[in-house]
Design a protein around this motif. Structure first.
Motif, PDB file in Angstrom:
ATOM      1  N   THR A   1       0.814  -1.219   0.000  1.00  0.00           N
ATOM      2  CA  THR A   1       0.000   0.000   0.000  1.00  0.00           C
ATOM      3  C   THR A   1       0.848   1.269   0.000  1.00  0.00           C
ATOM      4  OG1 THR A   1      -0.133  -0.014   2.420  1.00  0.00           O
ATOM      5  CG2 THR A   1      -1.890  -1.146   1.210  1.00  0.00           C
ATOM      6  N   ASN A   2       2.155   1.144   0.225  1.00  0.00           N
ATOM      7  CA  ASN A   2       3.020   2.318   0.303  1.00  0.00           C
ATOM      8  C   ASN A   2       2.940   3.131  -0.987  1.00  0.00           C
ATOM      9  OD1 ASN A   2       4.374  -0.258   1.518  1.00  0.00           O
ATOM     10  ND2 ASN A   2       5.025   1.424   2.834  1.00  0.00           N
ATOM     11  N   VAL A   3       2.810   4.439  -0.848  1.00  0.00           N
ATOM     12  CA  VAL A   3       2.716   5.323  -2.014  1.00  0.00           C
ATOM     13  C   VAL A   3       3.976   5.228  -2.859  1.00  0.00           C
ATOM     14  CG1 VAL A   3       2.521   7.740  -2.749  1.00  0.00           C
ATOM     15  CG2 VAL A   3       1.138   6.899  -0.847  1.00  0.00           C
ATOM     16  N   THR A   4       5.147   5.112  -2.209  1.00  0.00           N
ATOM     17  CA  THR A   4       6.407   5.005  -2.940  1.00  0.00           C
ATOM     18  C   THR A   4       6.518   3.691  -3.701  1.00  0.00           C
ATOM     19  OG1 THR A   4       7.436   4.234  -0.886  1.00  0.00           O
ATOM     20  CG2 THR A   4       7.699   6.559  -1.445  1.00  0.00           C
ATOM     21  N   SER A   5       5.643   2.726  -3.386  1.00  0.00           N
ATOM     22  CA  SER A   5       5.647   1.438  -4.087  1.00  0.00           C
ATOM     23  C   SER A   5       4.471   1.333  -5.061  1.00  0.00           C
ATOM     24  CB  SER A   5       5.575   0.286  -3.078  1.00  0.00           C
ATOM     25  OG  SER A   5       6.677   0.314  -2.197  1.00  0.00           O
ATOM     26  N   GLY A   6       3.837   2.464  -5.349  1.00  0.00           N
ATOM     27  CA  GLY A   6       2.745   2.460  -6.311  1.00  0.00           C
ATOM     28  C   GLY A   6       1.361   2.532  -5.709  1.00  0.00           C
ATOM     29  N   GLY A   7       1.272   2.517  -4.367  1.00  0.00           N
ATOM     30  CA  GLY A   7      -0.026   2.615  -3.711  1.00  0.00           C
ATOM     31  C   GLY A   7      -0.596   4.022  -3.831  1.00  0.00           C
ATOM     32  N   SER A   8      -1.851   4.183  -3.485  1.00  0.00           N
ATOM     33  CA  SER A   8      -2.490   5.492  -3.580  1.00  0.00           C
ATOM     34  C   SER A   8      -3.268   5.796  -2.303  1.00  0.00           C
ATOM     35  CB  SER A   8      -3.438   5.546  -4.784  1.00  0.00           C
ATOM     36  OG  SER A   8      -4.419   4.538  -4.702  1.00  0.00           O
ATOM     37  N   VAL A   9      -3.452   7.085  -2.055  1.00  0.00           N
ATOM     38  CA  VAL A   9      -4.147   7.555  -0.858  1.00  0.00           C
ATOM     39  C   VAL A   9      -5.626   7.776  -1.160  1.00  0.00           C
ATOM     40  CG1 VAL A   9      -4.351   9.541   0.709  1.00  0.00           C
ATOM     41  CG2 VAL A   9      -2.094   8.621   0.145  1.00  0.00           C
ATOM     42  N   PHE A  10      -6.497   7.456  -0.194  1.00  0.00           N
ATOM     43  CA  PHE A  10      -7.917   7.749  -0.353  1.00  0.00           C
ATOM     44  C   PHE A  10      -8.498   8.186   0.991  1.00  0.00           C
ATOM     45  CE2 PHE A  10      -7.723   3.295   0.849  1.00  0.00           C
ATOM     46  CZ  PHE A  10      -8.838   3.075   1.659  1.00  0.00           C
ATOM     47  N   LEU A  11      -9.614   8.880   0.937  1.00  0.00           N
ATOM     48  CA  LEU A  11     -10.263   9.351   2.154  1.00  0.00           C
ATOM     49  C   LEU A  11     -10.829   8.170   2.928  1.00  0.00           C
ATOM     50  CD1 LEU A  11     -12.219  12.460   0.818  1.00  0.00           C
ATOM     51  CD2 LEU A  11      -9.947  12.397   1.855  1.00  0.00           C
ATOM     52  N   ARG A  12     -10.586   8.152   4.224  1.00  0.00           N
ATOM     53  CA  ARG A  12     -11.066   7.043   5.044  1.00  0.00           C
ATOM     54  C   ARG A  12     -11.344   7.526   6.460  1.00  0.00           C
ATOM     55  NH1 ARG A  12      -8.412   0.987   4.890  1.00  0.00           N
ATOM     56  NH2 ARG A  12     -10.407  -0.058   5.195  1.00  0.00           N
TER      57      ARG A  12
END
Length: 293
Positions: A204-215
């Motif tokens: 889930t890491n953003v630096t590994s391609g994951g993205s952020v979402f509202l939660r």
């Protein structure tokens, strides 16, 4: 303070709010540029050991030299985060070992000497899937999912070339490829957001391609994050939590000592905890400098 991703603007807001409380802030004191002369740690003409407090927030830029001076400073003046807790949470094994022994649920893990490959093979047969993690890595760098013994046999020679003294592995958890990032400052809940893996990836890491979402955070994950922050001793903590679908329970995956602020792009999508986090950090600095004086 880190300068990318809007960090420079966050720094200016912190400095402004500190000035309103008659607290002078000297910026740009990067320990990378520091040196020691006699009883003083000097950086850009400043004797850092004479400061009332040192605030370090340069994610991803910590070198062994910086950490060495950070530790020395912590023995003389207050630091945020305090060095002992920061050093602890930089090590995944030490953190999880402490959390588990303090009643916090984490993924099952094992630590083995590098020559003890038979135990690693035993674990993969029992768990079926596990994840190799560098104990001092961040941002998902170096994470390797091991699905079978053949993958392990391929990985071991590579790790041995890196001259590692031990291997740290975690049982792979069946989860929905999302996590909670809970920010805690001085024991109080500041904000929450979610991260999700990209496509077939599991990180889930953003630096590994994951993205952020509202939660939205629920009471259970907030309580779990507060307890993890308290146990590790971090004044500022970002706690990563996942949900184990098989056991139907939340697990603490990591505790981070430099949890990022929302970037300008993330603020546009609705992440609105930056100002609250800034206020809590300023309160914390004010409290710690008052105690010292």
């Amino acid at each position: 303070m880190y300068q990318n991703g809007g960090g420079d603007k966050i720094e200016k807001k912190i400095v402004k709010k500190l000035k309103e409380r008659n607290i002078e802030a000297i910026t740009g004191l990067n320990l990378r540029d520091a040196y020691v002369k006699g009883e003083h740690i000097k950086c850009n003409g400043v004797n850092m050991d004479e400061l009332d407090l040192f605030f370090s927030y340069n994610a991803g830029e910590q070198t062994q030299y910086q950490m060495y001076l950070y530790k020395a400073l912590n023995n003389i003046i207050p630091c945020i985060n305090n060095f002992d807790s920061f050093e602890l949470t930089e090590d995944k094994f030490q953190t999880n070992y402490l959390l588990r022994n303090s009643g916090i649920k984490t993924p099952d893990f094992r630590l083995c000497h590098r020559d003890d490959s038979k135990h690693l093979k035993k674990f993969i047969k029992k768990w079926r899937q596990m994840v190799y993690k560098p104990t001092d890595g961040w941002g998902g760098v170096g994470l390797t999912k091991i699905d079978n013994e053949a993958t392990l046999d391929t990985l071991l020679p590579f790790l041995n070339q890196m001259d590692l003294r031990f291997f740290y592995v975690e049982k792979f958890i069946d989860y929905d490829k999302t996590d909670f990032r809970i920010d805690i400052v001085d024991g109080e809940f500041v904000g929450c957001y979610g991260r999700k893996a990209n496509g077939s990836d599991w990180r889930t890491n953003v630096t590994s391609g994951g993205s952020v979402f509202l939660r939205e955070a629920n009471e259970e994950v907030v309580d779990l994050a507060k307890r993890a922050a308290k146990i590790t001793g971090l004044e500022i903590a970002g706690v990563d939590i996942i949900y184990d679908k098989k056991k139907k329970e939340y697990l603490v995956l990591e505790v981070n000592g430099i949890p990022a602020f929302a970037t300008p792009e993330q603020e546009k999508m609705g992440l609105d905890f930056n100002n609250k986090k800034i206020d809590k950090i300023v309160d914390l600095i004010d409290k710690k400098t008052t105690v010292k004086k």
